[in-house]
Motif scaffolding. Structure first.
Motif, PDB file in Angstrom:
ATOM      1  N   GLY A  31       0.836  -1.189   0.000  1.00 59.26           N
ATOM      2  CA  GLY A  31       0.000   0.000   0.000  1.00 59.26           C
ATOM      3  C   GLY A  31       0.871   1.238   0.000  1.00 59.26           C
ATOM      4  N   SER A  32       0.505   2.205   0.798  1.00 55.33           N
ATOM      5  CA  SER A  32       1.308   3.422   0.939  1.00 55.33           C
ATOM      6  C   SER A  32       1.841   3.500   2.356  1.00 55.33           C
ATOM      7  CB  SER A  32       0.462   4.657   0.608  1.00 55.33           C
ATOM      8  OG  SER A  32       0.190   4.679  -0.755  1.00 55.33           O
ATOM      9  N   SER A  33       2.551   2.501   2.751  1.00 55.77           N
ATOM     10  CA  SER A  33       3.064   2.403   4.113  1.00 55.77           C
ATOM     11  C   SER A  33       4.420   3.068   4.238  1.00 55.77           C
ATOM     12  CB  SER A  33       3.219   0.943   4.522  1.00 55.77           C
ATOM     13  OG  SER A  33       1.992   0.282   4.492  1.00 55.77           O
ATOM     14  N   PRO A  34       4.659   3.724   5.378  1.00 56.77           N
ATOM     15  CA  PRO A  34       6.018   4.180   5.649  1.00 56.77           C
ATOM     16  C   PRO A  34       6.841   2.965   6.063  1.00 56.77           C
ATOM     17  CG  PRO A  34       4.573   4.757   7.470  1.00 56.77           C
ATOM     18  CD  PRO A  34       3.723   4.099   6.431  1.00 56.77           C
ATOM     19  N   MET A  35       7.893   2.708   5.344  1.00 53.80           N
ATOM     20  CA  MET A  35       8.718   1.521   5.574  1.00 53.80           C
ATOM     21  C   MET A  35       9.945   1.898   6.394  1.00 53.80           C
ATOM     22  SD  MET A  35       6.929  -0.707   3.889  1.00 53.80           S
ATOM     23  CE  MET A  35       7.970  -2.084   3.508  1.00 53.80           C
TER      24      MET A  35
END
Length: 134
Positions: A53-57
């Motif tokens: 998704g649009s996760s902060p990694m």
């Protein structure tokens, strides 16, 4: 509506800007301290989608290679339990920044399984990006 207050703002890093573009909630800071204690210095790259998704990694510092295709949105000084600080960089791709350049990002923590690639995966928590327009 639940308010997710910023507890720690990043120092600005984009030329000509004097405002923070990204912050951590206190829950995010608390999880970061645990991860840094376990894994050493860390960095973030805001995922652009696909599998996570649009996760902060969150990665060990230097494990995610950045370059001309990335923008350094800010640098945090995360206070550790021993009184020291750990520098944490927050990156995003140039292409994604074009879509998000008018937003402030607040990184929070929620229950759930993080990505297998992100350091918080085994914690039963995951980082989550909340955004608001400037």
């Amino acid at each position: 509506m639940t308010v997710h207050a910023a507890a720690l703002e990043a120092a600005p890093t984009i030329d000509g800007e004097d405002f923070s573009r990204v912050a951590f909630t206190q829950d995010a800071v608390d999880l970061l301290v645990r991860l840094i204690d376990r894994s050493g210095p860390v960095m973030f790259h805001q995922s652009g989608g696909c599998c996570d998704g649009s996760s902060p990694m969150c990665y060990p510092a230097g494990d995610f290679l950045t370059g001309d295709a990335d923008v350094l949105l800010g640098v945090f000084e995360v206070p550790l339990a021993d009184g020291q600080n750990s520098e944490v960089e927050f990156w995003m791709s140039v292409e994604q920044f074009e879509y998000w350049k008018h937003t402030h990002l607040t990184i929070d923590v929620v229950d759930g399984r993080g990505s297998g690639f992100s350091l918080e995966g085994p914690e039963g928590k995951r980082f989550l990006t909340r955004s608001r327009l400037f």
